[in-house]
Design a protein around this motif. Structure first.
Motif, PDB file in Angstrom:
ATOM      1  N   ARG A  22       1.145  -1.440   0.257  1.00  0.00           N
ATOM      2  CA  ARG A  22      -0.054   0.009  -0.068  1.00  0.00           C
ATOM      3  C   ARG A  22       1.223   1.185   0.127  1.00  0.00           C
ATOM      4  O   ARG A  22       0.524   2.255  -0.688  1.00  0.00           O
ATOM      5  N   GLU A  46      -5.429   0.803  -1.526  1.00  0.00           N
ATOM      6  CA  GLU A  46      -5.172   1.672  -1.955  1.00  0.00           C
ATOM      7  C   GLU A  46      -3.773   2.133  -2.356  1.00  0.00           C
ATOM      8  O   GLU A  46      -2.343   1.303  -1.900  1.00  0.00           O
ATOM      9  N   ARG A  47      -2.913   3.304  -2.970  1.00  0.00           N
ATOM     10  CA  ARG A  47      -1.178   3.287  -2.903  1.00  0.00           C
ATOM     11  C   ARG A  47      -1.121   4.816  -2.528  1.00  0.00           C
ATOM     12  O   ARG A  47      -1.629   5.901  -2.695  1.00  0.00           O
ATOM     13  N   TYR A  85      -2.214   8.269   0.541  1.00  0.00           N
ATOM     14  CA  TYR A  85      -2.746   7.034   0.273  1.00  0.00           C
ATOM     15  C   TYR A  85      -4.269   7.510  -0.916  1.00  0.00           C
ATOM     16  O   TYR A  85      -5.203   7.759   0.293  1.00  0.00           O
ATOM     17  N   SER A 145       3.434   2.362  -1.610  1.00  0.00           N
ATOM     18  CA  SER A 145       4.360   1.536  -2.737  1.00  0.00           C
ATOM     19  C   SER A 145       5.852   1.657  -2.520  1.00  0.00           C
ATOM     20  O   SER A 145       6.366   2.125  -3.603  1.00  0.00           O
ATOM     21  N   GLU A 178      -7.292   5.835  -2.919  1.00  0.00           N
ATOM     22  CA  GLU A 178      -7.807   4.439  -3.811  1.00  0.00           C
ATOM     23  C   GLU A 178      -6.715   4.338  -5.234  1.00  0.00           C
ATOM     24  O   GLU A 178      -6.399   5.307  -5.659  1.00  0.00           O
ATOM     25  N   THR A 179      -6.722   3.037  -4.875  1.00  0.00           N
ATOM     26  CA  THR A 179      -5.646   2.374  -5.867  1.00  0.00           C
ATOM     27  C   THR A 179      -5.854   2.865  -7.730  1.00  0.00           C
ATOM     28  O   THR A 179      -5.519   3.746  -8.523  1.00  0.00           O
ATOM     29  N   SER A 192      -3.840  -3.591  -3.727  1.00  0.00           N
ATOM     30  CA  SER A 192      -3.917  -3.478  -3.015  1.00  0.00           C
ATOM     31  C   SER A 192      -5.281  -1.881  -2.785  1.00  0.00           C
ATOM     32  O   SER A 192      -5.797  -1.496  -4.179  1.00  0.00           O
TER      33      SER A 192
END
Length: 809
Positions: free
Chosen positions: A692, A722-723, A769, A694, A771-772, A720
């Protein structure tokens, strides 16, 4: 009265709200082989005389989670355990007399809404609608919290106790603990007035007596009992005529709270004449007792509150409560593993124990049963204070904190009490050069340097303004264009050496070990895959390493390492922190300057980026690591503490022709944001996995087993949610504070963990962070800064020198 069993899985010492909540939550999680020991009767410490206010408001993201959980639990606990309670959800108004206070409220309101709390910003007339008895002089507005309220502390504690007993847990009252010792098996022998009990795990929930319990196991608990005084009025006719209770009122700028009690009002100030007690010796027993009244020290606060709410002054005082409340140096409790002890925990020193009891009990139960809590609660971890937290330090900081209980937490405030605790040999020299210092893990570090003749105290604000700002800009410019030098005392340093050291470390970190002579970042994960800590791994030989981490994490990181040492290891682990200090030399002229004071070959061929070598500078021997946190050509020079002063002088003399300049932590923070470098317990937390975060390039899921591997494999397969990304923000005069909210249209989609201004790129930066599916380069988002949504664009890290050409120069 329950008999004392001979053995229990968990023994909790202390029968206040927090101890009872811990007992209840353990039982709810299936651990009913638990015994609570109480010196007197339940609630006999601080709990019985607590005001019982239940705010959700907090400037800390996870403390807000903890308090929100408590209020949600209070709403259902009576039905869950079949025990009636007086719990009133009245809502509250918080008043703002300044622009800065309104900005604080807007920021906290944004955090609260993201967590599902329905905070509202109100103007003066809207405040009057919610609280018709107030006068509006001097107000700019305020904040409405609909979930605020009050609860009867004794009833709450008894409800926890009933729920725990119903699930099989035991409570033994009038059973003072007299001694605690650890057996060779690792179990704890707890001796009391009613006999001895052997426990696998022990929880110190001793409230203001927590230090007594700590001393039994050799632990110096950082706490002092402060006198908190509140008064209860006689019946007020206007309130007696109402059917419902009026909301709480808090005036943080005048430092008091006001709430209805029966048909009267409670006034509770946090006065400037803060009063610590029992500095020499605590009474043998103070159960259900109070200090003598001392209303003279409240006179100003009474006048201010009566002018704000005139009905308060229309009646007399019915009673005064002046009782002990325990404080830590920062006002946050101690919840989690006790430093240096196995299977011994602390859940104590709560200044707001009623409001936090539910979340604290949940967290404590998770620590004991699952090995880690759901939330990263470093802000209350007992290991955040190390050996600098002496009695004098604790008292001085607690007094300062009490005086500033309602103060705004400005991003560049460095409060002076209890300092200096630990200083570098360069402290006096840097102070004479205009250094303004901040406390970092107990160590004094220069945060910025005031220009000659300038006021050295920072002008406090959320905005990019004031005397510190141009100085920090100039420091960044020097590092980027010539050379800067930074004194960095206090890095936590652990030496691991001997047969098997490499294999052991391989099983702890999620990535590969560096080769001999090289350095790399290592991420230590929990079984659930969250980042426990980050360390720089410096490899001097096949089985010899230095592990370097944050100053604040010394006890936390040493605990983690020692908890995972194999039995009969052939290698050694030594904490060498006290013997070494660090100078950072960075900038395009750093090779020229360092080359004048050492015979070491500093060329790229001989000393490449991310490598380490022994170095001699005059009479000093140390290690030079070609790495830094600012993204320029440079070295960290790790030197014996006694050598730091002479080496600094030599480097300064050599650097004067190149425009050398001291720089501080604020400049370093600006520079690291441009490189996307992460800060421990700010950007990195146990709630976030390295995926998450990165940090994929540091992870090797195909290597042999390491702690957290299975959890990371599952996350990798599922993807994941989130990123971690850098955002370039079209901010105005304020950069994004910690925990600012990221938006996509009308959706909240992320959280900022670091924000600031990048002086090299001349842009506002937020590390967040998100959402992906929104983490791609060029994605248009918004960041809410002090209530205003500012356009932001997802970028690729690093923002500055993306190919690291300057680092490799």
């Amino acid at each position: 009265m329950a008999d004392l069993p001979s053995h229990a899985r968990v023994v909790i010492i202390g029968g206040g709200a927090v101890g009872a909540s811990t007992l209840y939550h353990l039982a709810k999680m299936g651990c009913s082989d638990t015994v609570l020991l109480e010196k007197n009767e339940l609630t006999s410490g601080s709990t019985w005389h607590a005001a019982g206010n239940c705010p959700t408001f907090s400037g800390s993201w996870n403390m807000m989670k903890l308090q929100k959980y408590s209020t949600e639990l209070f709403g259902r606990l009576a039905d869950e355990v079949d025990y009636p309670m007086n719990y009133h959800r009245t809502g509250s108004v918080r008043l703002a007399q300044t622009t800065a206070r309104m900005e604080e409220f807007r920021h906290v309101a944004a955090m609260a809404r993201y967590q599902g709390l329905d905070y509202e910003m109100l103007g003066p007339n809207e405040l009057k609608d919610r609280y018709p008895y107030m006068e509006l002089h001097g107000l700019q507005g305020g904040l409405w919290d609909p979930d605020d309220g009050d609860i009867d502390p004794s009833q709450l504690t008894q409800a926890y106790a009933k729920g725990a007993r119903d699930l099989g847990a035991k409570i033994v009252r009038f059973c003072a603990v007299t001694a605690i010792s650890q057996l060779p098996s690792g179990e704890w022998k707890v001796e009391s007035e009613k006999g001895t009990i052997i426990a696998e795990k022990v929880v110190n929930a001793g409230g203001y007596r927590a230090a007594e319990i700590g001393r039994m196991v050799g632990r110096d608990v950082p706490t002092v009992a402060m006198s908190h005084q509140y008064l209860v009025t006689e019946e007020i006719p206007e309130l007696a005529a109402l059917g419902d209770k009026i909301p709480l009122l808090r005036d943080p700028d005048d430092s008091y709270y006001l709430r209805q009690e029966g048909n009267g009002l409670i006034l509770g100030p946090y006065e400037w004449q803060a009063t610590p007690h029992w500095l020499d010796k605590m009474p043998e027993d103070f159960s259900f007792q109070l200090y003598p009244d001392d209303l003279d020290r409240l006179e100003w606060y009474i006048e201010q509150s009566c002018a704000r709410v005139p009905i308060l002054g229309s009646v007399g005082v019915q009673k005064v409560i002046n009782g002990p409340i325990p404080y830590t140096p920062d006002g946050n409790p101690l919840v989690g593993p006790a430093p240096g002890l196995r299977n011994f925990y602390e859940a104590c020193v709560f200044s707001f124990g009623i409001a936090q009891s539910g979340g604290a009990g949940k967290t404590m139960a998770e620590w004991i049963i699952e090995g880690e809590p759901e939330w990263d609660l470093w802000v209350i971890d007992p290991r955040r204070y190390t050996d600098f937290a002496t009695k004098r330090y604790v008292v001085d900081k607690a007094v300062e904190l009490y005086q500033n209980e309602y103060a705004i937490g400005f991003p560049h405030e460095e409060r002076p009490a209890g300092r200096p605790a630990k200083v570098s040999p360069l402290y006096e020299k840097l102070a004479a050069k205009g250094a303004v210092f901040g406390d970092r893990g107990g160590w004094e570090r220069a945060v910025w340097f005031a220009a000659p003749g300038a006021k050295p105290e920072p002008e406090l604000s959320y905005h990019r303004e004031g005397n510190w700002y141009p100085s920090v800009a100039a420091e960044c410019k020097a590092v980027a264009e010539s050379i800067g030098i930074l004194d960095m005392p206090g890095f936590s340093k652990f030496e691991v050496k001997g047969p098997g050291a490499a294999d052991w470390l391989t099983g702890l970190i999620a990535g590969p070990l560096p080769k001999v002579g090289r350095v790399s970042l290592g991420y230590f994960c929990s079984e659930k895959g969250g980042v426990v800590t980050e360390m720089t791994l410096t490899r001097f030989g096949e089985d010899r390493f230095w592990l370097i981490s944050a100053a604040a994490g010394e006890w936390h990181d040493e605990d983690w390492l020692r908890a995972h040492l194999p039995a009969n290891a052939a290698f050694t682990l030594e904490n060498v922190t006290p013997r070494w200090s660090t100078l950072v030399l960075a900038g395009p002229r750093s090779r020229d300057v360092l080359g004048q004071v050492t015979e070491s070959d500093l060329s790229n061929a001989a000393f490449p980026w991310l490598s380490v070598q022994p170095i001699e500078i005059a009479q000093a021997r140390g290690f030079a690591i070609r790495v830094n946190y600012v993204g320029e050509l440079g070295w960290e020079l790790h030197l014996p503490v006694e050598a730091v002063g002479p080496v600094y002088d030599l480097l300064w003399q050599a650097g004067e022709a190149h425009g050398i300049r001291d720089f501080g932590m604020y400049a370093m923070d600006s520079l690291r944001l441009e490189k996307g470098y992460m800060a421990w317990k700010q950007d990195l937390a146990s709630e976030y996995s390295p995926l998450r975060s990165s940090l994929d390039r540091f992870i090797r899921l195909d290597k042999e087993a390491f702690i957290g591997r299975e959890a990371l494999l599952k996350e990798k397969q599922a993807g994941s949610k989130e990123r971690f990304v850098p955002l370039v923000v079209e901010a105005k005069t304020a950069d994004a504070p910690f925990c600012s909210i990221v938006w996509k249209g009308d959706r909240r989609v992320g959280l900022v963990t670091s924000g600031g201004y990048g002086h090299r790129i001349q842009k506002s930066i937020a590390l967040a962070y998100v959402e992906t599916d929104l983490a791609g380069e060029g994605e248009d988002l918004e960041v809410e800064i002090l209530g205003e949504r500012c356009p932001a664009k997802v970028a690729v890290s690093p923002l500055f020198d993306p190919k690291n050409e300057r680092l490799r120069a």
